[in-house]
Design a protein around this motif. Structure first.
Motif, mmCIF file in Angstrom:
data_model
loop_
_atom_site.group_PDB
_atom_site.id
_atom_site.type_symbol
_atom_site.label_atom_id
_atom_site.label_comp_id
_atom_site.label_asym_id
_atom_site.label_seq_id
_atom_site.Cartn_x
_atom_site.Cartn_y
_atom_site.Cartn_z
ATOM 1 N N ASP A 75 52.467 -49.100 61.737
ATOM 2 C CA ASP A 75 52.813 -50.230 60.358
ATOM 3 C C ASP A 75 53.091 -49.493 59.369
ATOM 4 O O ASP A 75 53.698 -50.084 58.345
ATOM 5 N N LYS A 76 52.480 -48.343 59.105
ATOM 6 C CA LYS A 76 53.050 -47.541 57.725
ATOM 7 C C LYS A 76 54.538 -47.185 57.900
ATOM 8 O O LYS A 76 54.944 -47.125 56.855
ATOM 9 N N ILE A 77 54.909 -46.733 59.020
ATOM 10 C CA ILE A 77 56.246 -46.070 59.293
ATOM 11 C C ILE A 77 57.239 -47.302 58.709
ATOM 12 O O ILE A 77 58.301 -47.286 58.245
ATOM 13 N N ARG A 78 56.804 -48.632 59.380
ATOM 14 C CA ARG A 78 57.713 -49.488 59.274
ATOM 15 C C ARG A 78 58.113 -50.027 57.653
ATOM 16 O O ARG A 78 59.047 -50.553 57.228
ATOM 17 N N ASP A 79 56.676 -49.798 56.929
ATOM 18 C CA ASP A 79 56.960 -49.868 55.313
ATOM 19 C C ASP A 79 58.162 -49.181 54.973
ATOM 20 O O ASP A 79 58.967 -49.525 54.160
ATOM 21 N N THR A 80 58.175 -47.863 55.243
ATOM 22 C CA THR A 80 59.272 -47.135 54.504
ATOM 23 C C THR A 80 60.582 -46.983 55.238
ATOM 24 O O THR A 80 61.800 -46.813 54.764
ATOM 25 N N ALA A 81 60.747 -47.522 56.782
ATOM 26 C CA ALA A 81 61.720 -47.662 57.600
ATOM 27 C C ALA A 81 62.509 -48.950 56.548
ATOM 28 O O ALA A 81 63.612 -48.699 56.508
ATOM 29 N N SER A 82 61.823 -49.772 56.322
ATOM 30 C CA SER A 82 62.286 -51.203 55.669
ATOM 31 C C SER A 82 62.755 -50.705 54.446
ATOM 32 O O SER A 82 63.965 -51.412 53.889
ATOM 33 N N SER A 83 62.082 -50.027 53.509
ATOM 34 C CA SER A 83 62.543 -49.871 52.168
ATOM 35 C C SER A 83 63.781 -48.696 52.049
ATOM 36 O O SER A 83 64.600 -49.053 51.156
ATOM 37 N N HIS A 84 63.957 -48.020 53.046
ATOM 38 C CA HIS A 84 65.184 -47.172 53.251
ATOM 39 C C HIS A 84 66.133 -47.425 54.191
ATOM 40 O O HIS A 84 67.100 -46.810 54.383
ATOM 41 N N GLU A 85 65.927 -48.721 54.858
ATOM 42 C CA GLU A 85 66.918 -49.161 55.773
ATOM 43 C C GLU A 85 67.299 -47.928 56.944
ATOM 44 O O GLU A 85 68.505 -47.602 57.045
ATOM 45 N N ARG A 86 66.139 -47.650 57.501
ATOM 46 C CA ARG A 86 66.560 -46.617 58.522
ATOM 47 C C ARG A 86 65.878 -46.922 59.881
ATOM 48 O O ARG A 86 65.141 -47.852 59.933
ATOM 49 N N THR A 87 66.383 -46.446 60.887
ATOM 50 C CA THR A 87 65.809 -46.497 61.991
ATOM 51 C C THR A 87 65.008 -45.259 62.571
ATOM 52 O O THR A 87 65.273 -44.006 62.155
ATOM 53 N N PHE A 88 63.628 -45.577 62.784
ATOM 54 C CA PHE A 88 62.472 -44.406 62.913
ATOM 55 C C PHE A 88 62.190 -44.412 64.638
ATOM 56 O O PHE A 88 62.154 -45.426 65.109
ATOM 57 N N VAL A 89 62.612 -43.194 65.236
ATOM 58 C CA VAL A 89 61.863 -42.950 66.373
ATOM 59 C C VAL A 89 60.415 -42.266 66.271
ATOM 60 O O VAL A 89 60.204 -41.257 65.495
ATOM 61 N N VAL A 90 59.493 -42.984 66.985
ATOM 62 C CA VAL A 90 58.113 -42.433 66.998
ATOM 63 C C VAL A 90 57.692 -41.957 68.380
ATOM 64 O O VAL A 90 57.917 -42.802 69.465
ATOM 65 N N GLU A 91 57.453 -40.859 68.416
ATOM 66 C CA GLU A 91 56.990 -39.981 69.566
ATOM 67 C C GLU A 91 55.709 -40.142 69.908
ATOM 68 O O GLU A 91 54.904 -39.954 69.097
ATOM 69 N N VAL A 92 55.123 -40.789 71.144
ATOM 70 C CA VAL A 92 53.669 -41.007 71.391
ATOM 71 C C VAL A 92 53.423 -40.201 72.582
ATOM 72 O O VAL A 92 54.175 -39.911 73.188
ATOM 73 N N MET A 93 52.069 -39.946 72.610
ATOM 74 C CA MET A 93 51.584 -39.267 73.911
ATOM 75 C C MET A 93 51.320 -40.001 75.190
ATOM 76 O O MET A 93 51.863 -41.344 74.975
ATOM 77 N N GLY A 94 51.021 -39.513 76.231
ATOM 78 C CA GLY A 94 50.713 -40.278 77.243
ATOM 79 C C GLY A 94 51.188 -39.564 78.700
ATOM 80 O O GLY A 94 51.154 -40.103 79.848
ATOM 81 N N ARG A 95 51.593 -38.328 78.499
ATOM 82 C CA ARG A 95 51.990 -37.238 79.603
ATOM 83 C C ARG A 95 52.998 -38.032 80.273
ATOM 84 O O ARG A 95 54.005 -38.447 79.828
ATOM 85 N N ASN A 96 52.903 -38.344 81.641
ATOM 86 C CA ASN A 96 53.896 -38.997 82.279
ATOM 87 C C ASN A 96 53.636 -40.352 82.821
ATOM 88 O O ASN A 96 54.295 -40.978 83.546
ATOM 89 N N ALA A 97 52.844 -41.015 81.867
ATOM 90 C CA ALA A 97 52.590 -42.458 81.921
ATOM 91 C C ALA A 97 52.959 -42.995 80.449
ATOM 92 O O ALA A 97 53.021 -42.532 79.549
ATOM 93 N N GLY A 98 53.339 -44.352 80.623
ATOM 94 C CA GLY A 98 53.932 -45.245 79.564
ATOM 95 C C GLY A 98 53.148 -46.038 79.142
ATOM 96 O O GLY A 98 53.439 -46.936 78.202
ATOM 97 N N ASP A 99 51.869 -45.962 79.449
ATOM 98 C CA ASP A 99 50.997 -47.034 78.894
ATOM 99 C C ASP A 99 50.919 -47.141 77.505
ATOM 100 O O ASP A 99 50.899 -48.102 76.608
ATOM 101 N N LEU A 100 50.436 -45.980 76.757
ATOM 102 C CA LEU A 100 50.166 -45.812 75.281
ATOM 103 C C LEU A 100 51.728 -46.316 74.467
ATOM 104 O O LEU A 100 51.245 -46.914 73.724
#
Length: 319
Positions: A151-176
C-alpha cells in the motif's frame, strides 16, 4: 504423562509466543509440568532447559518472535546429537516434547520419535509451506505486513509513475506472494509453482500503459529469483523506470494478528492434549477451521499444495 518440554526451532514467526503460552498453560491446567528449551535443538543438546510456570508466559501473547529463541544446529542432524538431546530430556524426567517450527523442525521431531521419544510438531512459519494444515502460525501476520508495505509502495509508484518490483519471502512456496499480490492489487505475481513468461508480463504492462496506467506493482516470490534480478530483466525488455523493494526480515517481525494468536493458541493446546493421550510422532494443523493431526512421517511426505485457482483469479482481476 506428567512432564513435557517445548521448544521453537528454525526461523521465527509471529505467534510462536502465543503457541508457547498455550502449551505451558494448557499443560499446567491439566496437572502437567512444562520445561522450556531455549535456543531450539542447540539448547536441547547443551541443556538450556528451565521449568516454566504460569507467570513465565505472562505478557507474551502479543509479542512477535519467540521468547524461547531459536538457533540452527548441525549437530542435531546426526544420530549422536539426537541421542544427546534425549539424554538431556530424560535426565529431567521429561517424557514428551512439543516442537514449534517448520519442516526442518518437523524432521527433528520425527527423528526423536523414531528413537523412542514422543514428539508433536506445531506448524510455525511465515512461508505457509507445511503440509497437513491450511495455515501455519505467522503466515497471516506476515501477509498483513507485506500488504501494508505494498500500500505504501503504491503511493510512491503512482506519484513517480514507476514500476515497482517487490520481493517477498516464502522460500520455495508462493503462498505469501500470491495472497499478498491478490489482496494488495498487484498487477503481476511471480510464484515458484508456475513458470513465468516474460513476453506475457511485458504485454500486460504495455497494454496497461497504453490505456493510461502509469504505475505497476510486481510481486516476486524469493523462490523464483531475486527482485533485483527480475527488475534488470524487465528493464531490458520494456525500458520502464523500475525500482525494487526487498522486504526481507521485516516480514517475520511484528505483533501477531488476532488470526495468528487464535491459531497458535488452538494448535498449542491440541499438541498438549495429544501427548497427554499418549500419542507421539504427530503433527497438528487446521483444515476448514477444524483441528486435525497427522502422523509426522505422513505429513512430511505430503506435497505442499498452492491453490492455483487463486492464482488464476489474480490474473483475471489485474487486467
Amino acid at each position: 504423562m506428567k512432564r513435557i518440554g517445548v521448544l521453537t526451532s528454525g526461523g521465527d514467526a509471529p505467534g510462536m509466543n502465543a503457541a508457547v503460552r498455550a502449551v505451558v498453560r494448557k499443560a499446567i491446567y491439566q496437572g502437567v509440568e512444562v520445561y522450556g528449551i531455549y535456543q531450539g535443538y542447540q539448547g536441547l543438546i547443551t541443556g538450556q532447559i528451565e521449568k516454566m510456570e504460569v507467570g513465565s508466559v505472562g505478557d507474551i501473547i502479543h509479542r512477535g518472535g519467540t521468547m524461547l529463541r531459536s538457533a540452527r544446529c548441525q549437530e542435531f542432524v546426526t544420530k549422536e546429537g539426537q541421542l544427546k538431546g534425549i539424554q538431556q530430556l530424560k535426565a529431567l524426567g521429561i517424557e514428551g516434547l512439543i516442537v514449534i517450527g517448520g519442516d526442518g523442525s518437523y524432521r527433528g521431531a520425527k527423528a526423536l520419535t523414531e528413537l523412542g521419544f514422543p514428539c508433536i510438531g506445531v506448524p510455525g512459519t511465515i512461508d505457509n509451506d507445511i503440509p497437513g494444515t491450511d495455515f501455519t502460525i505467522g503466515f497471516d501476520t506476515a501477509l498483513n505486513t507485506v500488504i501494508d508495505a505494498i500500500d505504501k509502495i503504491r503511493d510512491t509508484a503512482s506519484s513517480h509513475e514507476r514500476t515497482f518490483v517487490v520481493e517477498v519471502m516464502g522460500r520455495n512456496a508462493g503462498d505469501l506472494a500470491l495472497w499478498a499480490g491478490l489482496s494488495g492489487g498487484a498487477e503481476t505475481i511471480l510464484i515458484p509453482e508456475d513458470p513465468f513468461d516474460m513476453d506475457s508480463i511485458k504485454d500486460r504492462l504495455l497494454k496497461g500503459h497504453e490505456r493510461g496506467k502509469r504505475h505497476s506493482i510486481i510481486i516476486v516470490a524469493e523462490g523464483v529469483m531475486s527482485g533485483n534480478e527480475f527488475a534488470k530483466k524487465l528493464e531490458e525488455e520494456t525500458q520502464f523506470d523500475t525500482r525494487v523493494s526487498v522486504l526481507g526480515h521485516m516480514q517475520r517481525g511484528g505483533s501477531p494478528t488476532a488470526v495468528d494468536r487464535m491459531l497458535a493458541s488452538r494448535l498449542g493446546a491440541r499438541a498438549v492434549e495429544l501427548l497427554i493421550e499418549g500419542k507421539g510422532g504427530r503433527t497438528v494443523g487446521i483444515e476448514k477451521n477444524q483441528l486435525v493431526d497427522y502422523d509426522i512421517s505422513e505429513a512430511l511426505a505430503m506435497p505442499h499444495q498452492l491453490d492455483l485457482d487463486i492464482y488464476r483469479l489474480s490474473k483475471e482481476l489485474s487486467i
